[in-house]
Design a protein around this motif. Structure first.
Motif, mmCIF file in Angstrom:
data_model
loop_
_atom_site.group_PDB
_atom_site.id
_atom_site.type_symbol
_atom_site.label_atom_id
_atom_site.label_comp_id
_atom_site.label_asym_id
_atom_site.label_seq_id
_atom_site.Cartn_x
_atom_site.Cartn_y
_atom_site.Cartn_z
ATOM 1 N N LYS A 1 14.676 0.606 -7.932
ATOM 2 C CA LYS A 1 13.236 0.251 -8.853
ATOM 3 C C LYS A 1 12.533 -0.881 -9.248
ATOM 4 O O LYS A 1 11.670 -0.739 -9.526
ATOM 5 N N THR B 1 7.403 6.273 -2.303
ATOM 6 C CA THR B 1 8.382 6.668 -4.216
ATOM 7 C C THR B 1 7.333 8.207 -4.516
ATOM 8 O O THR B 1 8.077 9.096 -4.984
ATOM 9 N N TYR B 2 6.628 8.488 -4.193
ATOM 10 C CA TYR B 2 5.276 10.164 -4.685
ATOM 11 C C TYR B 2 6.941 10.923 -3.770
ATOM 12 O O TYR B 2 7.010 11.986 -4.436
ATOM 13 N N ALA C 1 4.573 1.153 -1.017
ATOM 14 C CA ALA C 1 5.197 1.929 -1.957
ATOM 15 C C ALA C 1 5.203 3.365 -2.955
ATOM 16 O O ALA C 1 5.920 3.739 -3.148
ATOM 17 N N LYS C 2 3.788 2.995 -3.240
ATOM 18 C CA LYS C 2 3.979 4.215 -4.343
ATOM 19 C C LYS C 2 3.807 5.787 -3.357
ATOM 20 O O LYS C 2 3.952 6.730 -4.451
ATOM 21 N N THR D 1 1.280 -1.478 -0.239
ATOM 22 C CA THR D 1 -0.270 -0.293 0.371
ATOM 23 C C THR D 1 0.887 1.109 -0.058
ATOM 24 O O THR D 1 0.288 2.228 -0.786
ATOM 25 N N HIS E 1 4.468 -2.733 -7.685
ATOM 26 C CA HIS E 1 3.008 -2.097 -8.568
ATOM 27 C C HIS E 1 2.084 -2.965 -9.375
ATOM 28 O O HIS E 1 1.316 -2.837 -9.338
ATOM 29 N N GLN E 2 3.031 -3.840 -9.721
ATOM 30 C CA GLN E 2 2.058 -4.686 -10.969
ATOM 31 C C GLN E 2 2.620 -5.592 -10.446
ATOM 32 O O GLN E 2 1.609 -6.546 -11.858
ATOM 33 N N LEU F 1 10.519 -2.447 -6.911
ATOM 34 C CA LEU F 1 10.037 -1.614 -6.482
ATOM 35 C C LEU F 1 7.983 -2.173 -7.524
ATOM 36 O O LEU F 1 6.481 -1.715 -7.777
ATOM 37 N N ASN F 2 8.833 -1.246 -8.884
ATOM 38 C CA ASN F 2 7.835 -2.320 -10.101
ATOM 39 C C ASN F 2 7.076 -3.364 -9.884
ATOM 40 O O ASN F 2 5.669 -3.267 -10.312
#
Length: 272
Positions: A174, A80-81, A76-77, A74, A181-182, A177-178
């Motif tokens: 990175k 990074t933002y 991670a985004k 929840t 996310h995916q 993290l991606n």
């Protein structure tokens, strides 16, 4: 712990220390010896159940792992933002967290002697050199992700050493993290398996050091935290530059982060 482990420069081990679960965490992990596999291979399911209950502290691990997992999925985004859009303020907050964590560890030392000072200096110098390294160019094959998980997890349970920053140096931050996310389950599972193997081995070493050489280990970890201050410090300096007007909000946010950790640690001490 999960929120901290996402951030390069902040350690989940620091949060475990502040909340008073660190020694329990290291000991609980080091007690897992997989002795319960032997009765399972023999078809002795009652022996398997008995062994797994004896070795694994489920009441401790289930809520802890769930909390870390939820944070990973929840936050991670969000993290990074904040790092991309509010870089100076975000790293200022981390700066306050790390300084407060070092202060907390310092208060746990029974005495300040030459040996403790020496180990603190060694920890600071080694960490400063480590965080000054440039990220390496690496591919993202499954064996590389497996080894990266083994290495990064060792840092994640050490106060002051950021597993995320280690992943950054390994060129996998990175990418992972991606993957989160995916929801690339193959990469995530391989990374997690590597992390499990790494943490089971490293926790035994750490448990021995904490039980037999607690003072110098804590002193070394204080040095590690102080040496790791370069990461958020450089990020803040790069973002703000010579703009002193922009430095004031950063200072305020750092003080808030510092105060938050001190209050949190005091509150958890009261609960214990």
């Amino acid at each position: 712990m999960g929120s901290a482990d996402i951030v390069p420069g902040v350690s989940g081990g620091t949060i475990a220390l502040i909340t008073g679960i660190y020694a329990h965490l290291v000991e609980a992990i080091s007690n897992i010896r997989f002795g319960f596999i032997k009765p399972l291979l023999k078809g002795d399911f009652s022996g398997f159940i008995s062994g797994i209950r004896e070795e694994i502290d489920f009441k401790f691990f289930i809520p802890l792992v769930l909390g870390i997992g939820v944070a990973f999925l929840t936050l991670a985004k969000v993290v990074t933002y904040c790092m991309d859009v509010h870089t100076a303020l975000t790293y200022s907050f981390f700066l306050g967290l790390i300084i407060a964590s070092a202060v907390i560890l310092f208060r746990k030392l029974n005495e300040i002697n030459l040996k403790n000072i020496l180990f603190a200096l060694i920890g600071a110098v080694l960490t400063f050199i480590f965080v000054s390294l440039n990220p390496i160019a690496a591919n993202h094959s499954l064996p590389i992700l497996f080894v990266s998980g083994m290495i990064a997890i060792c840092a994640m349970i050490l106060p002051g050493i950021s597993g995320s920053f280690l992943l950054l140096l390994l060129g996998q931050y990175k990418y992972m993290l991606n993957a989160l996310h995916q929801l690339h389950f193959t990469e995530i599972i391989v990374f997690v398996v590597g992390a499990l193997i790494g943490i089971l081995g490293f926790s035994k070493i750490l448990n021995y050091l904490l039980k037999n050489h607690e003072e110098v280990t804590m002193a070394f970890l204080i040095g590690v935290m102080l040496g790791s201050l370069k990461v958020p410090g450089v990020e803040v300096a790069n973002a703000v530059g010579l703009n002193f007007a922009g430095l004031l909000p950063c200072l305020i946010v750092a003080v808030i982060g510092f105060a938050l950790i001190i209050i949190l640690e005091t509150r958890f001490d009261y609960m214990e």
